[in-house]
Design an enzyme around this catalytic site. Structure first.
Site, mmCIF file in Angstrom:
data_model
loop_
_atom_site.group_PDB
_atom_site.id
_atom_site.type_symbol
_atom_site.label_atom_id
_atom_site.label_comp_id
_atom_site.label_asym_id
_atom_site.label_seq_id
_atom_site.Cartn_x
_atom_site.Cartn_y
_atom_site.Cartn_z
ATOM 1 N N ASN A 50 109.273 35.037 44.838
ATOM 2 C CA ASN A 50 108.133 34.941 43.929
ATOM 3 C C ASN A 50 107.587 33.513 43.911
ATOM 4 O O ASN A 50 108.046 32.676 43.139
ATOM 5 C CB ASN A 50 108.581 35.383 42.533
ATOM 6 C CG ASN A 50 107.461 35.306 41.514
ATOM 7 O OD1 ASN A 50 106.334 34.933 41.833
ATOM 8 N ND2 ASN A 50 107.781 35.658 40.288
ATOM 9 N N SER A 87 107.895 44.129 40.132
ATOM 10 C CA SER A 87 108.734 43.185 39.390
ATOM 11 C C SER A 87 108.090 42.784 38.059
ATOM 12 O O SER A 87 106.901 42.509 37.985
ATOM 13 C CB SER A 87 108.952 41.936 40.237
ATOM 14 O OG SER A 87 109.751 41.025 39.530
ATOM 15 N N CYS A 90 103.979 33.027 40.602
ATOM 16 C CA CYS A 90 103.922 33.288 39.170
ATOM 17 C C CYS A 90 103.036 32.246 38.495
ATOM 18 O O CYS A 90 103.340 31.052 38.533
ATOM 19 C CB CYS A 90 105.308 33.247 38.543
ATOM 20 S SG CYS A 90 105.240 33.559 36.764
ATOM 21 N N THR A 134 99.421 38.334 40.203
ATOM 22 C CA THR A 134 98.279 38.385 39.285
ATOM 23 C C THR A 134 97.261 37.264 39.546
ATOM 24 O O THR A 134 97.597 36.211 40.077
ATOM 25 C CB THR A 134 98.783 38.256 37.843
ATOM 26 O OG1 THR A 134 99.608 37.101 37.760
ATOM 27 C CG2 THR A 134 99.596 39.467 37.443
#
Ligand SMILES: Cc1cc2nc3c(=O)[nH]c(=O)nc-3n(C[C@H](O)[C@H](O)[C@H](O)COP(=O)(O)OP(=O)(O)OC[C@H]3O[C@@H](n4cnc5c(N)ncnc54)[C@H](O)[C@@H]3O)c2cc1C
Ligand SMILES: Cc1cc2nc3c(=O)[nH]c(=O)nc-3n(C[C@H](O)[C@H](O)[C@H](O)COP(=O)(O)OP(=O)(O)OC[C@H]3O[C@@H](n4cnc5c(N)ncnc54)[C@H](O)[C@@H]3O)c2cc1C
Ligand SMILES: Cc1cc2nc3c(=O)[nH]c(=O)nc-3n(C[C@H](O)[C@H](O)[C@H](O)COP(=O)(O)O)c2cc1C
Ligand SMILES: Cc1cc2nc3c(=O)[nH]c(=O)nc-3n(C[C@H](O)[C@H](O)[C@H](O)COP(=O)(O)O)c2cc1C
Ligand code: FES
Ligand code: FES
Lengths: 243, 309, 309, 243
Positions: free
Chosen positions: C127, C21, C130, C193
């Site tokens: 998600n 994504s 983020c 991340t």
């Protein structure tokens, strides 16, 4: 301690194996069995044995394993290599008796340091023989070069060249009193059992610093302590290390 | 005042460059390469109560711009270090920082008690963040309460200032930093390694005998910068930054982020002369960027009010 | 059965390769380069309730073998995606996974409710990790209780299986994974991340306008492998692994670690044909290594009992 | 879309600035103002404008900034470059009227795409002028090459070459109806104010993918939306973007 080597020639000597001859900035002598810690593309340096030294020329022989050796094999004449070394302690070529009966046993990527070692022994007037083990005919290298120095037996696991089997299959321990070996761990372990009086093994270990500071490359010893492959070795008496 | 000089609790660093613990042994090997007196300080390899052999090999694996290590705190034990290593280091005009590890609070206390009394040692680095040992290590470093308690106990027995080494393997490093500051830490060192793993695709097995290891080197630098930046804004004790420093600009980046000095780990393996080279390069680069004193830029990334202490 | 085929809740993947994504937009650009029907699936860019512009630029910085991004969930909003993006994607024979983000639980619910009803969407990727938005995002992803609660609410309104995307910025990713599994997650995707920062030494200021960003690319791969390995051993829902995959051996490493499929993010920027190339390279490499079916190696690094589902 | 370019010549053209001429595998025409996304050593690609195309030759002009451009500047003849592109939309050279009065304004690393643009305009028989801004005499490049195409004015900030000041100091807006510009953001911002009817600006932005998929390179527009530098640009009408 860090030198810039300049590639003079690069040559493929067997399937996936390369000979790299480089020029050094000087011509200081180097004992056989030591190694250079080469900075190629990846972060960490790569330990590669010194396969020969003549004047200011130095030779490396290596197999392409991963990124480091692959990049090394792609170098061209004129390219430079950042080399830390020579490092470690080599084979005791200056200390063996002149009438010693020496056999050099190399397996795969363990063969390179033995070439320079044999050359130096022969230069000292010591007769010696070599047994070189490879996987298959395709991967045999430096057979002729060794033959020029003395009797040389090649073994391959699949029997496609020389004697079929491991190096130990070609080793008549009665004929020798001193053995120098370099190769994969299983080979060195079986050589530890061979009834030859003086046995020196060059061992391999993943390294960090290459100079004895990081404890990455330790090898246990029978007295419950340890040695560092990079700075105490890579050459040890067979009795000194637990493999 | 020397434009590179940094004065921190217990430490008068002639420059902000310090080899990181575990990456410089006890200095013996590097002393053959250059004069260690040029270093700001030296963080020596972790000391434990008894001699330790550490983990089986392979202890090192590589990844893109990083390395994994699982040495496992191999060291000659605190008495061995005091007897055999510190006397050698005493000949150099540089600040020795002793890294202290253990499996129990008692072991941490005992090691600190002994080593902090050696006159060669100028400060203690409390290693509560080693990911490579079964007990102790990372446990203390990921729970703020345990970290604070350990800091308090070690402070109580230490004759030298105590810097707590923080682990990046936490949800909030700020919380950890605040906890140990309140518990009396004189300074922070950060970051230790990120826990990582590599698998050999030919065997399907982890490359490291210990399975997991600590990731260090340039790969982790952005994480280190971010954490230093976050922590520097909320604590009033100094930070010695580390994690992936390879070049002079990396040193500056850490100081801009809020560090007062910078430790160099993995880079010593890539280039054993790196600390010497960084110390030489710093004034030149500072000239280019118009930086007078190295601490003039400390914390500038978040707008810190600047002073040189 | 095709030796690359992987069947997961809601997803019949013809191979385990899925663009991650945010790294593949809504497929439009890559559709000009190769036939997207060859992909196992596509994880589309995050959808939020309303259209979002995202963060100011620069939104990207680089580090050694990694990149930092702070896009900030720019997207046309769930209605825009349903109206303009999904119809385009419907032409491809591949499994579409919709990434859902929000600032509040209500926004997550609303987006999931709408997008999960679109027949093009085969699964939801929640998600909660983020790092680039002020509210929502990472908050939900670092507190197991909040993550579980959000998972429960989203599951309640979703018409499709829900995969929760885990953040590596936590002390215990295992705890997070178990919390969302118990809350009903059908699968996990990991890792998002690592929070990082870079500073421009010429200005002393962060390179990213958002100051911090998410570190992705090969630099984080060992962290991803370790986390997948840890989580795979304790959950019984499947994992789609990601983080730094660039080569076919990286794909295998993730599956050895316990992933059932692998998502490719940053590598698409380095080589826009990477997913195509990996799919082509996989069978050849599997032959070399003597792997019959891709899932035969799943979890082998920790000795998992193997089955191909 | 991905081509391997082969370096033909490398030449330093100013202090810290390099010209790299490469051979493409084909000779397909390319519109001026587009760019290539080059993979050098670092992870991400580097966007570099196409400074000239002649048959299968392509030219890049660039300044050494960081690791990427430094490695690019170290390439030697025979080396290969992995190039993604051509990408983006260039200057509308095919769409301007034949009697247009065009000025090309370049600043620093914004100069390169204007050379190819001017060449193509001149080939179409359209007269145009160039204004090239640099920091200092040392950093001036391609002045002669531009002069061969048409009237060219150089400005330097320190006055060591040409007119002292910014490019705008040398720009007489009354003489032109069309402007093509590329350069640093402050320069482009001041050009947005210049009273010339048709103004096209090539803007720079940090990129991820380079093909429109990652939203790294967005630029806000006056209508509250945004454009992507890589795929909608890098050339925009001056009114289209908020810099
Ligand atoms: C003292 C010594 C001398 C050596 N001499 C030679 C030689 O003359 N010729 C030759 O072909 N090889 C030699 N080797 C092995 C050589 O170092 C490895 O093949 C090489 O490091 C592999 O690097 P790579 O990047 O190609 O592989 P990768 O597998 O990608 O390397 C990853 C990491 O593992 C390490 N590594 C992988 N294999 C070995 C290994 N066998 N020994 C030590 N580290 C390893 C690498 O150094 C690197 O840190 C020697 C090793 C040692 C310790
Ligand atoms: C469409 C376009 C065309 C360009 N054409 C040219 C040209 O013809 N000649 C030339 O010299 N330069 C040109 N640039 C600028 C060039 O891309 C940067 O100088 C280069 O990316 C710097 O990389 P580095 O590794 O040397 O520097 P570093 O600062 O180390 O790069 C770090 C990161 O920042 C990015 N970055 C740094 N500066 C810039 C910049 N100015 N613009 C975009 N990204 C940047 C890099 O791409 C990289 O991702 C162009 C930029 C764009 C967007
Ligand atoms: C081989 C190795 C051994 C280490 N040993 C220790 C140690 O004993 N004590 C400690 O606190 N940190 C130890 N570390 C962590 C480093 O001191 C440092 O915090 C970390 O490596 C990040 O810095 P770098 O990226 O510059 O290496 C070790 C790191 C490496 C690579
Ligand atoms: C530019 C960029 C944008 C991203 N956007 C999203 C996003 O919208 N939603 C999401 O869940 N993850 C997003 N991610 C995270 C990736 O999906 C992936 O988890 C992460 O980058 C690690 O994989 P990689 O190393 O292969 O890139 C983004 C990553 C990048 C680099
Ligand atoms: S490699 Fe560091 S001690 Fe041997
Ligand atoms: S660089 Fe990815 S959208 Fe422009």
């Amino acid at each position: 301690m860090i030198q810039l080597l300049t590639v003079v020639t690069r040559r493929q000597i067997a399937s996936g194996a390369t000979e790299l001859v480089c020029r050094r900035p000087d011509a200081t002598p180097i004992e056989p069995g030591r190694f250079m810690h080469l900075r190629v593309g990846p972060l960490l340096r790569r330990p590669i044995s010194i396969a020969n030294v003549e004047g200011d020329l130095i030779t490396f022989l290596f197999k392409e394993i991963g990124q480091g050796t692959k990049e090394l094999a792609r170098l061209r004449a004129g390219d430079q290599i950042d080399a830390l070394g020579p490092l470690g302690n080599g084979f005791p070529v200056e200390h063996v008796a002149r009438d010693a009966k020496i056999v050099l046993v190399g397996g795969g990527i363990g063969v390179p340091p033995l070439y320079y070692t044999m050359r130096r022994l022969v230069e000292r007037g010591i007769a010696c023989e070599a047994i070189l083990g490879f996987d298959t005919a395709d991967s045999v290298f430096y057979e002729d070069e060794f033959r020029k120095l003395g009797p040389t037996t090649v073994t391959t696991i699949d029997g496609t060249a020389g004697i079929q089997g491991f190096v130990t299959a070609a080793l008549d321990s009665n004929r020798f009193d001193t053995l120098f070996a370099c190769g994969p761990e299983p080979m060195l372990r079986s050589i530890q059992q061979v009834p030859i009086k003086h046995k020196f093994l060059s061992i391999e270990n993943r390294m960090g610093c290459g100079i004895g500071a990081c404890f990455a490359c330790v090898c246990p010893t029978p007295d419950g302590h340890y040695v560092k492959t990079c700075s105490d070795g890579p050459v040890f008496r067979a009795e000194e290390v637990i493999l | 005042m020397n434009r590179l000089q940094v004065v921190l609790p217990g430490l008068n660093l002639k420059n902000p460059i310090i080899p990181a613990s575990g990456c410089f042994g006890f200095g013996e090997e590097f002393a053959k390469l250059y004069d260690l007196s040029m270093l700001g300080g030296i963080m020596i390899k972790a000391a434990t109560g008894e001699e330790r052999y550490g983990n089986p090999t392979p202890r090192v694996a590589e990844s893109d711009m990083g390395m994994l290590n699982a040495i496992g705190l191999q060291n000659p034990g605190v008495d061995g270090i005091i007897a055999k290593k510190l006397p050698f280091l005493s000949q150099f005009d540089t600040e020795i920082i002793a890294n202290v590890a253990g499996s129990t609070p008692e072991e941490y206390e005992e090691v600190t008690r002994r080593i902090s009394r050696d006159p060669v040692v100028k400060a203690i680095e409390l290693n509560i963040s080693c990911p490579n040992v079964k007990s102790g290590g990372l446990q203390f470093g990921t729970d703020p309460k345990m970290a604070a308690e350990l800091t308090r106990r070690v402070k109580a027995v230490s004759e030298k200032p105590v810097y707590v080494k923080l682990s990046p393997n936490v949800t909030s490093i700020v919380e950890m930093a605040q906890a140990v500051e309140q518990a009396g830490a004189d300074g922070l060192t950060m970051i230790n390694t990120l826990v990582g793993m590599r698998i050999d695709v030919r065997t399907g097995q982890p490359i490291l005998a210990n399975r997991i290891g600590g990731l260090s080197g340039p790969a982790i630098k952005p994480v280190a910068i971010r954490m230093i930046n976050d922590v520097a804004q909320v604590v009033s004790i100094p930070i010695i930054g580390m994690g992936g420093v390879m070049e002079v600009d990396d040193v500056l980046e850490m100081i801009y982020a809020g560090a007062s000095a910078v430790a160099i780990g993995t880079a010593n393996f890539v280039n054993p002369f790196i600390c010497q080279e960084l110390i030489t390069a710093l004034p030149k680069r500072m000239d280019e960027l118009g930086i007078e004193h190295i601490l003039d830029i400390r914390g500038k990334a978040y707008g810190a009010t600047l002073h040189r202490a």
